[in-house]
Scaffold this motif. Structure first.
Motif, PDB file in Angstrom:
ATOM      1  N   LYS A  45       0.832  -1.210   0.000  1.00 54.38           N
ATOM      2  CA  LYS A  45       0.000   0.000   0.000  1.00 54.38           C
ATOM      3  C   LYS A  45       0.863   1.255   0.000  1.00 54.38           C
ATOM      4  O   LYS A  45       0.553   2.245  -0.681  1.00 54.38           O
ATOM      5  CB  LYS A  45      -0.909  -0.012   1.228  1.00 54.38           C
ATOM      6  CG  LYS A  45      -1.870   1.182   1.292  1.00 54.38           C
ATOM      7  CD  LYS A  45      -2.789   1.082   2.498  1.00 54.38           C
ATOM      8  CE  LYS A  45      -3.736   2.271   2.564  1.00 54.38           C
ATOM      9  NZ  LYS A  45      -4.636   2.192   3.753  1.00 54.38           N
ATOM     10  N   GLN A  46       1.960   1.228   0.740  1.00 52.78           N
ATOM     11  CA  GLN A  46       2.808   2.412   0.874  1.00 52.78           C
ATOM     12  C   GLN A  46       3.789   2.584  -0.290  1.00 52.78           C
ATOM     13  O   GLN A  46       4.159   3.715  -0.629  1.00 52.78           O
ATOM     14  CB  GLN A  46       3.604   2.326   2.185  1.00 52.78           C
ATOM     15  CG  GLN A  46       2.740   2.283   3.434  1.00 52.78           C
ATOM     16  CD  GLN A  46       1.908   3.534   3.615  1.00 52.78           C
ATOM     17  OE1 GLN A  46       2.393   4.647   3.394  1.00 52.78           O
ATOM     18  NE2 GLN A  46       0.658   3.367   4.019  1.00 52.78           N
ATOM     19  N   LEU A  47       4.218   1.486  -0.894  1.00 51.24           N
ATOM     20  CA  LEU A  47       5.297   1.545  -1.881  1.00 51.24           C
ATOM     21  C   LEU A  47       4.890   1.061  -3.269  1.00 51.24           C
ATOM     22  O   LEU A  47       5.630   1.248  -4.235  1.00 51.24           O
ATOM     23  CB  LEU A  47       6.486   0.701  -1.393  1.00 51.24           C
ATOM     24  CG  LEU A  47       7.128   1.124  -0.079  1.00 51.24           C
ATOM     25  CD1 LEU A  47       8.109   0.062   0.399  1.00 51.24           C
ATOM     26  CD2 LEU A  47       7.838   2.465  -0.224  1.00 51.24           C
ATOM     27  N   GLY A  48       3.731   0.433  -3.358  1.00 55.21           N
ATOM     28  CA  GLY A  48       3.345  -0.231  -4.595  1.00 55.21           C
ATOM     29  C   GLY A  48       3.298   0.667  -5.813  1.00 55.21           C
ATOM     30  O   GLY A  48       3.690   0.259  -6.914  1.00 55.21           O
ATOM     31  N   LEU A  49       2.827   1.901  -5.650  1.00 55.82           N
ATOM     32  CA  LEU A  49       2.708   2.811  -6.792  1.00 55.82           C
ATOM     33  C   LEU A  49       4.076   3.192  -7.352  1.00 55.82           C
ATOM     34  O   LEU A  49       4.189   3.550  -8.533  1.00 55.82           O
ATOM     35  CB  LEU A  49       1.934   4.071  -6.392  1.00 55.82           C
ATOM     36  CG  LEU A  49       0.435   3.877  -6.098  1.00 55.82           C
ATOM     37  CD1 LEU A  49      -0.187   5.195  -5.657  1.00 55.82           C
ATOM     38  CD2 LEU A  49      -0.289   3.314  -7.316  1.00 55.82           C
ATOM     39  N   ASP A  50       5.107   3.148  -6.527  1.00 54.12           N
ATOM     40  CA  ASP A  50       6.463   3.490  -6.964  1.00 54.12           C
ATOM     41  C   ASP A  50       7.298   2.268  -7.311  1.00 54.12           C
ATOM     42  O   ASP A  50       8.467   2.402  -7.675  1.00 54.12           O
ATOM     43  CB  ASP A  50       7.177   4.289  -5.863  1.00 54.12           C
ATOM     44  CG  ASP A  50       6.479   5.605  -5.564  1.00 54.12           C
ATOM     45  OD1 ASP A  50       6.218   6.355  -6.516  1.00 54.12           O
ATOM     46  OD2 ASP A  50       6.197   5.860  -4.377  1.00 54.12           O
ATOM     47  N   ASN A  51       6.710   1.080  -7.173  1.00 46.05           N
ATOM     48  CA  ASN A  51       7.437  -0.163  -7.413  1.00 46.05           C
ATOM     49  C   ASN A  51       7.177  -0.645  -8.833  1.00 46.05           C
ATOM     50  O   ASN A  51       6.036  -0.963  -9.183  1.00 46.05           O
ATOM     51  CB  ASN A  51       6.988  -1.229  -6.407  1.00 46.05           C
ATOM     52  CG  ASN A  51       7.877  -2.461  -6.426  1.00 46.05           C
ATOM     53  OD1 ASN A  51       8.781  -2.586  -7.249  1.00 46.05           O
ATOM     54  ND2 ASN A  51       7.612  -3.377  -5.514  1.00 46.05           N
ATOM     55  N   PRO A  52       8.194  -0.723  -9.693  1.00 45.46           N
ATOM     56  CA  PRO A  52       7.987  -1.163 -11.074  1.00 45.46           C
ATOM     57  C   PRO A  52       7.538  -2.615 -11.213  1.00 45.46           C
ATOM     58  O   PRO A  52       7.034  -2.999 -12.276  1.00 45.46           O
ATOM     59  CB  PRO A  52       9.364  -0.966 -11.721  1.00 45.46           C
ATOM     60  CG  PRO A  52      10.101  -0.030 -10.832  1.00 45.46           C
ATOM     61  CD  PRO A  52       9.586  -0.305  -9.456  1.00 45.46           C
ATOM     62  N   LEU A  53       7.724  -3.424 -10.174  1.00 44.07           N
ATOM     63  CA  LEU A  53       7.351  -4.832 -10.272  1.00 44.07           C
ATOM     64  C   LEU A  53       5.835  -5.002 -10.210  1.00 44.07           C
ATOM     65  O   LEU A  53       5.150  -4.364  -9.403  1.00 44.07           O
ATOM     66  CB  LEU A  53       7.991  -5.627  -9.136  1.00 44.07           C
ATOM     67  CG  LEU A  53       9.513  -5.722  -9.133  1.00 44.07           C
ATOM     68  CD1 LEU A  53       9.993  -6.443  -7.879  1.00 44.07           C
ATOM     69  CD2 LEU A  53      10.021  -6.430 -10.377  1.00 44.07           C
ATOM     70  N   ASN A  54       5.329  -5.872 -11.042  1.00 43.78           N
ATOM     71  CA  ASN A  54       3.908  -6.228 -11.039  1.00 43.78           C
ATOM     72  C   ASN A  54       3.743  -7.451 -10.148  1.00 43.78           C
ATOM     73  O   ASN A  54       4.037  -8.574 -10.558  1.00 43.78           O
ATOM     74  CB  ASN A  54       3.440  -6.519 -12.465  1.00 43.78           C
ATOM     75  CG  ASN A  54       1.969  -6.884 -12.524  1.00 43.78           C
ATOM     76  OD1 ASN A  54       1.190  -6.483 -11.663  1.00 43.78           O
ATOM     77  ND2 ASN A  54       1.606  -7.666 -13.526  1.00 43.78           N
ATOM     78  N   LEU A  55       3.285  -7.233  -8.925  1.00 44.92           N
ATOM     79  CA  LEU A  55       3.331  -8.283  -7.910  1.00 44.92           C
ATOM     80  C   LEU A  55       1.969  -8.893  -7.622  1.00 44.92           C
ATOM     81  O   LEU A  55       0.931  -8.218  -7.680  1.00 44.92           O
ATOM     82  CB  LEU A  55       3.895  -7.718  -6.602  1.00 44.92           C
ATOM     83  CG  LEU A  55       5.337  -7.209  -6.650  1.00 44.92           C
ATOM     84  CD1 LEU A  55       5.695  -6.527  -5.330  1.00 44.92           C
ATOM     85  CD2 LEU A  55       6.308  -8.336  -6.948  1.00 44.92           C
ATOM     86  N   THR A  56       1.998 -10.168  -7.300  1.00 40.70           N
ATOM     87  CA  THR A  56       0.863 -10.878  -6.726  1.00 40.70           C
ATOM     88  C   THR A  56       1.148 -11.069  -5.249  1.00 40.70           C
ATOM     89  O   THR A  56       2.252 -11.496  -4.878  1.00 40.70           O
ATOM     90  CB  THR A  56       0.687 -12.252  -7.395  1.00 40.70           C
ATOM     91  OG1 THR A  56       0.410 -12.069  -8.779  1.00 40.70           O
ATOM     92  CG2 THR A  56      -0.440 -13.036  -6.747  1.00 40.70           C
ATOM     93  N   MET A  57       0.175 -10.775  -4.400  1.00 39.57           N
ATOM     94  CA  MET A  57       0.422 -10.950  -2.965  1.00 39.57           C
ATOM     95  C   MET A  57       0.437 -12.436  -2.617  1.00 39.57           C
ATOM     96  O   MET A  57      -0.562 -13.130  -2.787  1.00 39.57           O
ATOM     97  CB  MET A  57      -0.649 -10.238  -2.133  1.00 39.57           C
ATOM     98  CG  MET A  57      -0.401 -10.387  -0.639  1.00 39.57           C
ATOM     99  SD  MET A  57      -1.477  -9.368   0.381  1.00 39.57           S
ATOM    100  CE  MET A  57      -1.089 -10.026   2.017  1.00 39.57           C
ATOM    101  N   PRO A  58       1.572 -12.936  -2.126  1.00 39.61           N
ATOM    102  CA  PRO A  58       1.663 -14.358  -1.788  1.00 39.61           C
ATOM    103  C   PRO A  58       1.132 -14.630  -0.383  1.00 39.61           C
ATOM    104  O   PRO A  58       0.927 -13.709   0.408  1.00 39.61           O
ATOM    105  CB  PRO A  58       3.162 -14.636  -1.867  1.00 39.61           C
ATOM    106  CG  PRO A  58       3.776 -13.332  -1.451  1.00 39.61           C
ATOM    107  CD  PRO A  58       2.848 -12.241  -1.934  1.00 39.61           C
ATOM    108  N   GLU A  59       0.924 -15.891  -0.081  1.00 36.22           N
ATOM    109  CA  GLU A  59       0.532 -16.289   1.264  1.00 36.22           C
ATOM    110  C   GLU A  59       1.777 -16.408   2.123  1.00 36.22           C
ATOM    111  O   GLU A  59       2.692 -17.174   1.821  1.00 36.22           O
ATOM    112  CB  GLU A  59      -0.211 -17.632   1.214  1.00 36.22           C
ATOM    113  CG  GLU A  59      -0.702 -18.150   2.552  1.00 36.22           C
ATOM    114  CD  GLU A  59      -1.863 -17.342   3.122  1.00 36.22           C
ATOM    115  OE1 GLU A  59      -2.306 -17.647   4.235  1.00 36.22           O
ATOM    116  OE2 GLU A  59      -2.331 -16.401   2.443  1.00 36.22           O
ATOM    117  N   GLY A  60       1.830 -15.619   3.217  1.00 31.45           N
ATOM    118  CA  GLY A  60       2.974 -15.682   4.121  1.00 31.45           C
ATOM    119  C   GLY A  60       4.269 -15.294   3.441  1.00 31.45           C
ATOM    120  O   GLY A  60       5.221 -16.058   3.380  1.00 31.45           O
TER     121      GLY A  60
END
Length: 317
Positions: free
Chosen positions: A227-242
């Motif tokens: 939430k805090q860094l995602g907009l500035d992060n070039p990586l397209n991430l999927t939130m993993p479990e743990g």
């Protein structure tokens, strides 16, 4: 002859292993060696973007191997037909392989080994050999779990971990920097350890860890960082479990790491061998040098994550 009486040793702790039904071994590398032997594998295809412990093991035991590249979303770039005895070694980097992606890889390639050293809480899927590392997620000196139906017809000794505990006990009552040399020494000892069953000590500790709590905290911390860094992060991430860590791609990552270390924020350079072996323009080099695996594990809460974000932004943006 059994000893009776005398001083107390470590107590038998609560036995609630998260993966009690899997093969319990002494390291992730040796879990791979178990599969190489049990599956009678003759050749392994491994990513460039990988710790050299795997290639070192393959060379040590005279297994043939070839490298392949990954794309910007950590997916394998591999279009060869696998011959009998050949397997594709897939690393679930930062837990970015969903169940659907994993099943698609299995359907496409067939002969697959999945390295979940960065995805401890992603459960194994039927028919896919899967390796889990304990010490990447918890304060234990060694240990790995292996999900497989392959049987190795060898009698394995049980490992002994007491000489690899100094950095863990030291950091519990001291600081990481005080015991970093012990940490490095323990790594060196483990790298030379032969294939063995998980030690009594590590298994005792793993059985007492509140894994569900650890998973929940990791999820909460990862979500906050995204939430805090995602907009500035070039990586397209999927939130993993743990989550293993929150991967933040920055420019000049090595300098940012060094500046953060001066503030006692230690962001690992996971695989320095990649920087040494790959050309600077490669995706592997860029990811190894410039992805900051920000800690989001069960040692920390949201206040810690807020401080981490503040310090990262000061050194980065």
């Amino acid at each position: 002859m059994k000893e009776i009486g005398g001083y107390f040793g470590m107590e038998e702790l609560v036995n609630q292993e998260f993966y009690s039904g899997l093969v319990a071994l002494n390291s992730g590398s040796n879990a791979l060696l178990y599969l190489l032997k049990a599956r009678k594998i003759t050749k392994l295809h491994i990513p460039y973007y990988l710790c050299d412990s795997v290639s070192n093991l393959l060379e040590k035991y005279n297994y043939e191997f070839e490298y392949y590249h990954v794309d910007q979303e950590f997916q394998p770039i591999f279009d060869k037909e696998l011959e009998p005895g050949e397997y594709l070694y897939i690393v679930n980097l930062y837990g970015q392989f969903t169940q659907e992606k994993t099943l698609a890889l299995k359907k496409h390639y067939g002969q697959l080994i999945l390295d979940h050293s960065q995805a401890f809480f992603q459960k194994p899927l039927e028919g896919i050999d899967t390796i889990y590392s304990c010490r990447k997620y918890f304060g234990v000196p060694d240990g790995a779990y292996l999900a497989t139906d392959a049987v190795l017809h060898e009698e394995l000794e049980q490992d002994i971990s007491k000489d690899r505990m100094a950095h863990i006990l030291g950091r519990f009552e001291g600081t990481a920097s005080e015991y970093y040399a012990d940490f490095r020494s323990s790594n060196d000892l483990l790298a030379e350890a032969p294939l063995r069953k998980m030690s009594k000590l590590t298994r005792n500790l793993m059985g007492a860890i509140d894994a569900e709590r650890a998973c929940r905290i990791r999820n909460e911390n990862y979500a906050y960082l995204e939430k805090q860094l995602g907009l500035d992060n070039p990586l397209n991430l999927t939130m993993p479990e743990g989550a293993f860590a929150y991967p933040l791609l920055v420019e000049d990552g090595i300098s940012v790491r060094n500046r953060l270390a001066e503030q006692k924020i230690y962001i690992p350079l996971l695989w320095p061998n990649v920087i040494e072996d790959c050309p600077e323009e490669s995706i592997e080099y860029q990811y190894a040098a410039n992805i900051l695996p920000l800690p989001c594990d069960q040692r920390y809460g949201i206040e810690d994550m807020a401080y981490l974000v503040e310090m990262v932004k000061k050194q980065w943006i």
